[in-house]
Design an enzyme around this catalytic site. Structure first.
Site, PDB file in Angstrom:
ATOM      1  CE1 TYR A   1      52.647  79.301  26.218  1.00 10.71           C
ATOM      2  CE2 TYR A   1      52.659  81.164  27.736  1.00 10.71           C
ATOM      3  CZ  TYR A   1      52.790  80.664  26.452  1.00 10.71           C
ATOM      4  OH  TYR A   1      53.056  81.512  25.407  1.00 10.71           O
TER       5      TYR A   1
ATOM      6  CG  HIS B   1      57.251  72.841  27.316  1.00 12.38           C
ATOM      7  ND1 HIS B   1      58.122  71.767  27.304  1.00 12.38           N
ATOM      8  CD2 HIS B   1      57.898  73.829  26.635  1.00 12.38           C
ATOM      9  CE1 HIS B   1      59.219  72.085  26.651  1.00 12.38           C
ATOM     10  NE2 HIS B   1      59.117  73.325  26.237  1.00 12.38           N
TER      11      HIS B   1
ATOM     12  CE1 TYR C   1      55.709  83.209  28.767  1.00 13.83           C
ATOM     13  CE2 TYR C   1      56.971  85.179  29.321  1.00 13.83           C
ATOM     14  CZ  TYR C   1      55.754  84.547  29.125  1.00 13.83           C
ATOM     15  OH  TYR C   1      54.594  85.240  29.303  1.00 13.83           O
TER      16      TYR C   1
ATOM     17  CG  ASN D   1      62.800  78.806  24.306  1.00 12.99           C
ATOM     18  OD1 ASN D   1      62.376  77.727  24.706  1.00 12.99           O
ATOM     19  ND2 ASN D   1      62.577  79.256  23.093  1.00 12.99           N
TER      20      ASN D   1
ATOM     21  CG  ASN E   1      64.324  74.839  22.868  1.00 11.64           C
ATOM     22  OD1 ASN E   1      65.327  74.337  22.374  1.00 11.64           O
ATOM     23  ND2 ASN E   1      63.258  75.148  22.146  1.00 11.64           N
TER      24      ASN E   1
END
Length: 214
Positions: free
Chosen positions: A14, A19, A64, A66, A113
């Site tokens: 990622y 993000h 992560y 969320n 989120n």
């Protein structure tokens, strides 16, 4: 002291996604001031030190996206900070054009989120945040797929400048305070000077509201 949290997802998979621009900016700030992420606490990697005369803890949650609120709440308890005046969260925003910065003292989580998790677990929307525009996804794109994809080559070429400006904004908060920083960062870019002899515009026709959304 200040707790500055960059939002993102852990792991190389990622690292270069839209993000994770919050991670990039906070990492840039740490590197600029020779701070190293040598501590791990409350589900986050931490770099501690001093910037602009202020004690800081720079944090990259490893939960992560969320579940970002778990790290933020744990770090709030560890450092005993007041989120309203000593927490600053850095994250991507699809509702802003690419590279545009917006600094706010409070506001809703919107569609993000990670911010929803933080607001829910803190029980408050009253904490400063720096939003970094990543543009809206094309019509055919799912939002989750878009934010977890990499920037376009053209955007990637501009990212060093975007992260530099965002890190500058964080330094300005530490040096001058949130109100001064908001006035400078959220101001519209200066308009080009009119050529001599051209008509001057009526200033009353211009909108006084440049603040944008929360």
């Amino acid at each position: 002291m200040w707790l500055i949290v960059g939002l993102g997802n852990p792991g190389e998979t990622y690292a270069r996604t839209r993000h994770n621009i919050g991670f990039r900016v906070v990492t840039e700030l740490a590197q600029r001031h020779h701070l190293r992420f040598t501590h791990k606490r409350a589900k986050a990697e931490i770099a501690e030190g001093e910037i602009a005369g202020q004690r800081v803890a720079l944090a990259l949650p490893q939960t992560y996206m969320n579940l970002s609120g778990q790290a933020v709440v744990g770090l709030r308890q560890w450092y005993k900070i007041d989120p309203a005046t000593e927490l600053l969260v850095v994250y991507d925003d699809v509702d802003l054009p690419f590279g545009v910065l917006r600094l706010r003292e409070r506001g809703s989580a919107g569609t993000h989120n990670g911010m929803r998790s933080i607001v829910a677990l803190l029980g408050s929307q009253v904490f400063p945040r720096l939003r970094i525009g990543i543009d809206r996804p094309p019509v055919a794109w799912n939002l989750a797929d878009y934010v977890l994809a990499r920037f376009t080559p053209e955007q990637e070429a501009q990212l060093p400048e975007v992260t530099r400006r965002a890190a500058d904004a964080l330094e300005l908060v530490l040096r001058e305070g949130i109100v001064v920083a908001m006035n400078r960062i959220n101001a519209p870019p200066p308009k080009p000077e009119k050529k001599r002899g051209s008509e001057t515009s009526d200033p009353s026709a211009e909108s006084a509201d440049h603040a944008g959304g929360g």
